[in-house]
Design a protein around this motif. Structure first.
Motif, PDB file in Angstrom:
ATOM      1  N   GLY A  79       0.808  -1.218   0.000  1.00 28.65           N
ATOM      2  CA  GLY A  79       0.000   0.000   0.000  1.00 28.65           C
ATOM      3  C   GLY A  79       0.837   1.261   0.000  1.00 28.65           C
ATOM      4  O   GLY A  79       0.497   2.247   0.657  1.00 28.65           O
ATOM      5  N   TYR A  82      -1.402   4.255  -4.009  1.00 32.46           N
ATOM      6  CA  TYR A  82      -2.655   3.713  -4.538  1.00 32.46           C
ATOM      7  C   TYR A  82      -3.696   4.828  -4.580  1.00 32.46           C
ATOM      8  O   TYR A  82      -3.469   5.939  -4.076  1.00 32.46           O
ATOM      9  N   SER A  84      -7.321   5.866  -3.321  1.00 38.23           N
ATOM     10  CA  SER A  84      -8.248   5.513  -2.255  1.00 38.23           C
ATOM     11  C   SER A  84      -9.703   5.679  -2.658  1.00 38.23           C
ATOM     12  O   SER A  84     -10.586   5.097  -2.039  1.00 38.23           O
ATOM     13  N   ARG A  97       2.355   6.502   0.758  1.00 39.28           N
ATOM     14  CA  ARG A  97       2.821   6.120   2.100  1.00 39.28           C
ATOM     15  C   ARG A  97       4.209   5.485   1.974  1.00 39.28           C
ATOM     16  O   ARG A  97       4.403   4.296   2.230  1.00 39.28           O
ATOM     17  N   THR A 118       1.073   5.589 -10.842  1.00 41.62           N
ATOM     18  CA  THR A 118      -0.078   5.948  -9.998  1.00 41.62           C
ATOM     19  C   THR A 118      -0.838   7.125 -10.590  1.00 41.62           C
ATOM     20  O   THR A 118      -2.077   7.145 -10.585  1.00 41.62           O
ATOM     21  N   ARG A 364      -9.312   5.375   5.593  1.00 45.36           N
ATOM     22  CA  ARG A 364      -9.861   4.144   5.023  1.00 45.36           C
ATOM     23  C   ARG A 364      -8.761   3.107   4.911  1.00 45.36           C
ATOM     24  O   ARG A 364      -7.699   3.367   4.337  1.00 45.36           O
ATOM     25  N   TYR A 366      -6.444   0.121   3.632  1.00 40.64           N
ATOM     26  CA  TYR A 366      -6.073  -0.302   2.291  1.00 40.64           C
ATOM     27  C   TYR A 366      -6.374  -1.789   2.111  1.00 40.64           C
ATOM     28  O   TYR A 366      -6.008  -2.622   2.936  1.00 40.64           O
ATOM     29  N   ASP A 367      -7.032  -2.106   1.019  1.00 42.13           N
ATOM     30  CA  ASP A 367      -7.382  -3.487   0.684  1.00 42.13           C
ATOM     31  C   ASP A 367      -6.751  -3.821  -0.654  1.00 42.13           C
ATOM     32  O   ASP A 367      -7.183  -3.317  -1.704  1.00 42.13           O
ATOM     33  N   GLU A 368      -5.727  -4.630  -0.626  1.00 38.67           N
ATOM     34  CA  GLU A 368      -5.015  -4.959  -1.848  1.00 38.67           C
ATOM     35  C   GLU A 368      -5.891  -5.742  -2.819  1.00 38.67           C
ATOM     36  O   GLU A 368      -5.861  -5.502  -4.031  1.00 38.67           O
ATOM     37  N   TYR A 371      -8.344  -3.421  -4.484  1.00 42.60           N
ATOM     38  CA  TYR A 371      -7.685  -2.479  -5.386  1.00 42.60           C
ATOM     39  C   TYR A 371      -7.199  -3.172  -6.650  1.00 42.60           C
ATOM     40  O   TYR A 371      -7.324  -2.624  -7.763  1.00 42.60           O
ATOM     41  N   HIS A 393     -17.006   0.911  -3.136  1.00 44.48           N
ATOM     42  CA  HIS A 393     -15.791   0.467  -2.450  1.00 44.48           C
ATOM     43  C   HIS A 393     -16.141  -0.628  -1.458  1.00 44.48           C
ATOM     44  O   HIS A 393     -16.957  -0.436  -0.557  1.00 44.48           O
ATOM     45  N   SER A 395     -14.702  -3.475   1.222  1.00 41.62           N
ATOM     46  CA  SER A 395     -13.552  -3.863   2.025  1.00 41.62           C
ATOM     47  C   SER A 395     -13.344  -5.359   1.922  1.00 41.62           C
ATOM     48  O   SER A 395     -14.163  -6.114   1.398  1.00 41.62           O
TER      49      SER A 395
END
Length: 400
Positions: A79, A82, A84, A97, A118, A364, A366-368, A371, A393, A395
């Motif tokens: 993460g 990315y 969001s 990050r 990105t 929020r 991060y969910d790989e 994404y 979105h 999760s």
């Protein structure tokens, strides 16, 4: 043809005069792209053409047209960079990050390609009817060195300013290192995108802990110890002064215990106790404290003189109590030291209010998996499906 269209055609003629354009370069140099380069250069045709030529050369050197997600599998799993989501105006929100040692583990070319990948992903997710710009959230809480973060920040802003003009709507630097504010004050006049860059602290948005309900709870209040509810019978002396041995005339039971306060400090029991003390009951009273034995000169342990001389204590002086201000610690977040507007360059109430709509994107998780599911194609430009196009979105916990 208007005057603005003539300037666009003049810029394209200068660019094509330098070198012939490929099919992808011609597709990139559309009217909107040329207008953005002219806007940043004040409608100066020569300066806009020079920057556009430099941008085309940069895209060719770093092979921007062939960027793919498989090249940044480590960054996507951690993460590091990315998208969001999209704000209320359908602008993509990019989050960076980077760790403190990222530049030591990656080359400058790898870093540039990651930033370009990105941004290209964010541009491809923009709606045609919406504003063609994005929001950047730069999380600096992982950095300990201010100079290392400054180098990474300036490199990112330079890539955006030189190759993506008029694309950055706002940039927020969140929880920078301790001495970053002093460095930023010195370099800010020389940074092109400093006017849209703001510094905020995540501590300004932490809600204080509400414990008012604890005192209003009758059950929790009943569990507290109330010293006034306990009636003490022995004021000074040993706890054994609460008991007394009383001598009786019965030979089968020469003495018995009584639970009355027979200490000499009790005026009601001092007269009767003195009359009952005799040499015959001395053995029975040997287990009691000196105060219970009826000695008038009994003193508490704190007032008796010891056999060994001790150093006299200094005389107590009346101290004036002042209100103490809690000192911030370096073990806490460095952002605590620079929360005031006069310390943080570009900070203040205006920055805090501007960051409120993007706070949910920053917090929020991060969910790989979610994404990666929005990325299309093994190579070439990938796109993220906007939430305004019917995609919500989801999760990781909601997907399974």
């Amino acid at each position: 043809m208007g005057k603005k269209d003539e300037k666009v055609e003049a810029v394209l003629r200068l660019v094509k005069k330098q070198s012939p354009l490929t099919f992808k370069q011609e597709k990139f140099c559309n009217r909107e792209c040329v207008e953005r380069f002219m806007k940043v250069k004040g409608d100066n045709v020569k300066k806009a053409a020079k920057q556009l030529i430099s941008c085309l050369s940069w895209r060719q050197n770093f092979d921007i047209e062939r960027l793919g997600a498989e090249e940044f599998s480590t960054e996507l799993s951690d993460g590091v960079a990315y998208i969001s989501g999209h704000d209320g105006e359908s602008r993509p929100v990019i989050i960076f990050r980077f760790k403190n040692d990222y530049q030591k583990l990656r080359t400058q070319k790898q870093f540039t390609r990651l930033v370009a990948f990105t941004i290209e992903t964010a541009i491809s997710s923009m709606s045609r009817n919406a504003e063609q710009s994005f929001v950047l959230l730069f999380d600096a809480s992982f950095f300990r060195s201010s100079s290392a973060f400054v180098n990474l920040l300036l490199a990112t802003l330079k890539i955006i300013a030189d190759n993506y003009p008029c694309r950055l709507y706002k940039a927020f630097i969140i929880d920078p290192p301790s001495f970053f504010s002093y460095l930023w004050k010195g370099i800010r006049p020389f940074v092109e995108l400093s006017t849209v860059t703001m510094i905020v602290s995540s501590l300004d948005y932490d809600e204080p802990l509400d414990i008012s309900h604890v005192s209003s709870n009758p059950r929790s209040a009943s569990l507290r110890f109330d010293a006034s509810s306990i009636k003490s019978t022995a004021t000074i002396g040993s706890a054994s002064s609460r008991f007394a041995f009383t001598v009786s005339q019965n030979s089968l039971k020469p003495w018995y215990l009584s639970f009355t306060d027979t200490s000499p400090y009790n005026p009601a029991a001092s007269s009767s106790t003195a009359a009952q003390v005799s040499p015959l009951s001395a053995r029975s009273l040997s287990f009691a404290s000196p105060a219970a034995r009826g000695f008038k000169d009994a003193k508490p342990a704190a007032c008796r003189k010891s056999l060994f001389p001790s150093t006299p204590l200094p005389e107590k002086t009346k101290s004036v109590s002042y209100r103490k201000t809690p000192r911030p610690s370096f073990f806490q977040s460095p952002a605590m030291f620079f929360r005031r507007e006069n310390n943080v360059g570009g900070g203040g109430e205006k920055s805090r209010e501007a960051f409120v709509p993007y706070l949910k994107f920053y917090r929020r998780p991060y969910d790989e998996t979610a994404y990666r599911s929005k990325l299309r194609g093994p190579r070439g430009f990938v796109s993220v499906v906007s939430s305004h196009r019917g995609s919500r979105h989801v999760s990781f916990s909601q997907r399974f």
